[in-house]
Design an enzyme around this catalytic site. Structure first.
Site, PDB file in Angstrom:
ATOM      1  N   SER A  19       0.812  -1.203  -0.021  1.00  0.00           N
ATOM      2  CA  SER A  19       0.158   0.006   0.254  1.00  0.00           C
ATOM      3  C   SER A  19       0.937   1.489   0.109  1.00  0.00           C
ATOM      4  CB  SER A  19      -1.312   0.302   0.894  1.00  0.00           C
ATOM      5  OG  SER A  19      -2.006  -0.838   1.442  1.00  0.00           O
ATOM      6  N   ARG A  23       1.575   4.625  -3.150  1.00  0.00           N
ATOM      7  CA  ARG A  23       1.433   5.629  -2.999  1.00  0.00           C
ATOM      8  C   ARG A  23       2.396   7.196  -2.675  1.00  0.00           C
ATOM      9  NH1 ARG A  23      -1.885   2.310  -0.816  1.00  0.00           N
ATOM     10  NH2 ARG A  23      -4.370   2.809   0.455  1.00  0.00           N
ATOM     11  N   ASP A 308      -7.030  -8.412   4.389  1.00  0.00           N
ATOM     12  CA  ASP A 308      -5.633  -9.210   3.834  1.00  0.00           C
ATOM     13  C   ASP A 308      -5.152  -9.921   4.410  1.00  0.00           C
ATOM     14  OD1 ASP A 308      -6.186  -7.179   1.537  1.00  0.00           O
ATOM     15  OD2 ASP A 308      -4.590  -6.051   2.037  1.00  0.00           O
ATOM     16  N   ARG A 339     -11.962 -14.734  -2.500  1.00  0.00           N
ATOM     17  CA  ARG A 339     -11.752 -15.060  -1.563  1.00  0.00           C
ATOM     18  C   ARG A 339     -12.698 -15.593  -0.542  1.00  0.00           C
ATOM     19  NH1 ARG A 339      -7.207 -10.626   0.032  1.00  0.00           N
ATOM     20  NH2 ARG A 339      -5.474 -11.236  -2.285  1.00  0.00           N
ATOM     21  N   ARG A 381      -3.146 -13.849  -1.694  1.00  0.00           N
ATOM     22  CA  ARG A 381      -2.675 -13.924  -0.673  1.00  0.00           C
ATOM     23  C   ARG A 381      -3.466 -15.659  -0.246  1.00  0.00           C
ATOM     24  NH1 ARG A 381      -0.779  -9.506   1.081  1.00  0.00           N
ATOM     25  NH2 ARG A 381      -1.433  -7.656  -0.520  1.00  0.00           N
TER      26      ARG A 381
HETATM   27  C1  S3P Z   1      -5.239  -1.518   0.078  1.00  0.00           C
HETATM   28  C2  S3P Z   1      -6.608  -1.189   0.531  1.00  0.00           C
HETATM   29  C3  S3P Z   1      -7.458  -2.173   1.096  1.00  0.00           C
HETATM   30  C4  S3P Z   1      -7.028  -3.954   0.797  1.00  0.00           C
HETATM   31  C5  S3P Z   1      -5.643  -3.979  -0.652  1.00  0.00           C
HETATM   32  C6  S3P Z   1      -4.583  -2.527  -0.397  1.00  0.00           C
HETATM   33  C7  S3P Z   1      -4.720   0.457  -0.842  1.00  0.00           C
HETATM   34  O1  S3P Z   1      -8.430  -2.724   0.038  1.00  0.00           O
HETATM   35  O2  S3P Z   1      -7.709  -5.052   0.560  1.00  0.00           O
HETATM   36  O3  S3P Z   1      -5.058  -4.918  -0.741  1.00  0.00           O
HETATM   37  O4  S3P Z   1      -3.724   0.005  -0.843  1.00  0.00           O
HETATM   38  O5  S3P Z   1      -5.976   0.767  -0.012  1.00  0.00           O
HETATM   39  P1  S3P Z   1     -10.109  -2.166   0.055  1.00  0.00           P
HETATM   40  O6  S3P Z   1      -9.822  -0.690  -0.265  1.00  0.00           O
HETATM   41  O7  S3P Z   1     -10.730  -2.462  -1.027  1.00  0.00           O
HETATM   42  O8  S3P Z   1     -10.915  -2.294   0.961  1.00  0.00           O
END
Ligand code: S3P
Length: 429
Positions: A19, A23, A308, A339, A381
């Site tokens: 994540s 970003r 996750d 999942r 995963r």
């Molecule tokens: C993420 C947010 C989550 C997560 C994904 C990464 C992110 O998804 O499941 O692996 O980096 O913002 P959601 O925003 O759909 O919950």
């Protein structure tokens, strides 16, 4: 033959946080000047973000852990479709970035990503004034950004991707935005904005971005290890029969540490040591010892903090005494695979009692060795969670494929082998 006693040992470092890596690359591409990013995830998902940003004119060096430089500039219309691969984060966050650009771009992705819902992001972006042509609730779609208006939005889902898309649209469109969500989702975007001095604040759970005339400054950041990847090594160590494991350099942002909270409740011994701060994110080393687990109830409010990690926690629940229930995990139906159904079906296929009841997932613990074939549906995963289950004594777990781990943890199988003090074979391979 005597039963093998699985002892863990040594030190392992999970790859960079997925994540935060997305970003950081995106913000660096929007910044003025050259940014240096270290510790980035080198997995396929981050490469998808980098590829798309390069198509839009950003200069980004090869994605490697030791360091990546990004030369930001004004984004330009792409010459071809933007292929987001398997990465929902790339698609949804890029939509936010593109909402503030005065050109059209078409996004697409692999078969899994094309099935995933995009309206949760396109709806608020349309309300801000983006022109989006979509055929259904998914990719491919074409977005033409431009002059946006501010937005106050109450999101029906606790999704960091939705929240971040709106924040990025506020940033690139230079308009104020405020978002509330049912439960607080991961806050890496907010932290990076704050780290860069961009006008972000929180009041009573509402996140607001207020544009300032300043452009985004270039920056250097060191990305911590991904707790979502670390969770697989932690789980393998918890299931081992002896030894101890140090998992180094793990991001322990409280919006991500639900897995540690639940593991503790189940009876696991995971200690956080050497707590520190890296670029506005808390980081620690995790010291793990094997433990006997008991079942627990994971509440709906906890789910966003471990969304996750449900696959790996469900696998651990199958080795716990008693039953475990995960409340309100319907969102898992729209991840890289369905999942929710696949966790339950695969556990059942291995001899575990597991079922989906409405939006809840129930798993009964057993001492029987898991044996059978696992359909990963190319979901990284699921592959990693069931590979971990394949390490328990007497297990014979055959994965339908292993390549998908490259999405978020390219060195997963190497690390899983490494953490055993005495080399053993695990039948999942
Ligand atoms: C993420 C947010 C989550 C997560 C994904 C990464 C992110 O998804 O499941 O692996 O980096 O913002 P959601 O925003 O759909 O919950």
């Amino acid at each position: 033959m005597a039963p093998k006693v699985l002892r863990v040992g040594g030190v392992v470092r999970p790859p960079g946080d997925k994540s935060i890596s997305h970003r950081a690359v995106m913000l660096a591409a929007l910044a003025r000047g050259k940014s240096e990013l270290s510790g980035l995830l080198t997995g396929d998902d981050v490469k998808s973000s980098a590829r798309v940003l390069r198509q839009l004119g950003a200069e980004i060096s090869r994605i490697q852990e030791s360091g990546v430089w990004v030369s930001g500039s004004r984004l330009q219309a792409p010459g071809s479709r933007l292929h987001c691969g398997n990465s929902g984060t790339t698609a949804r966050l890029m939509l936010g970035i593109l909402a503030g650009q005065k050109f059209a771009a078409t996004l697409t992705g692999d078969a899994s990503l094309r099935r995933r819902p995009m309206r949760r992001v396109t709806e608020p972006l349309k309300q801000m004034g983006a022109d989006i042509k979509e055929r259904g609730d998914g990719l491919p779609l074409t977005i033409r950004g431009g002059k946006l208006r501010g937005l106050t939005y109450s999101s029906p889902v606790a999704s960091a991707q939705v929240k971040s898309a709106i924040l990025f649209a506020g940033l690139t469109g230079q308009v104020p935005v405020t978002i509330t969500e049912p439960y607080r989702s991961r806050d890496h975007t907010e932290r990076l904005f704050a780290h860069l001095g961009l006008g972000i604040h929180e009041r009573n759970g509402a996140i607001s971005y207020q544009p300032s005339a300043l452009s985004i400054p270039s920056f250097n950041v060191s990305v911590p290890g991904d707790i979502s990847s670390a969770a697989f090594m932690v789980a393998a160590a918890v299931l081992a029969e002896g030894g101890e494991l140090l998992v180094e350099n793990v991001g322990v942002n409280p919006t991500r540490t639900g897995v540690l909270v639940v593991l503790k409740r189940m009876g696991a011994h995971v200690e956080r040591i050497n707590l520190r701060d890296e670029g506005g994110e808390p980081v620690a080393d995790l010291f793990v010892r094997p433990a006997a687990l008991s079942g627990t109830e994971v509440s709906a409010a906890e789910i966003p903090t471990l969304v996750d990690e449900v696959p790996v926690l469900a696998v651990l629940a199958s080795r716990a005494r008693g039953s475990t229930v995960f409340r309100e995990v319907g969102e898992l139906r729209v991840k890289e695979s369905n999942r929710l159904e696949l966790i339950a079906a695969n556990l059942r296929g291995l001899g575990v009692r597991a079922q989906v009841l409405g939006n809840d997932l129930q798993v009964e613990g057993t001492e029987k060795a898991p044996r059978g074939r696992v359909e990963t549906a190319k979901d990284h995963r699921l592959a990693m969670a069931f590979a971990v289950l394949g390490t328990v004594d007497g297990a014979n777990v055959k994965l339908s494929e292993q390549k998908s781990v490259a999405v978020s943890y390219p060195e997963f199988f190497r690390d899983l082998d490494r953490i055993y003090a005495r080399r053993t074979t695990h039948d999942a391979r």
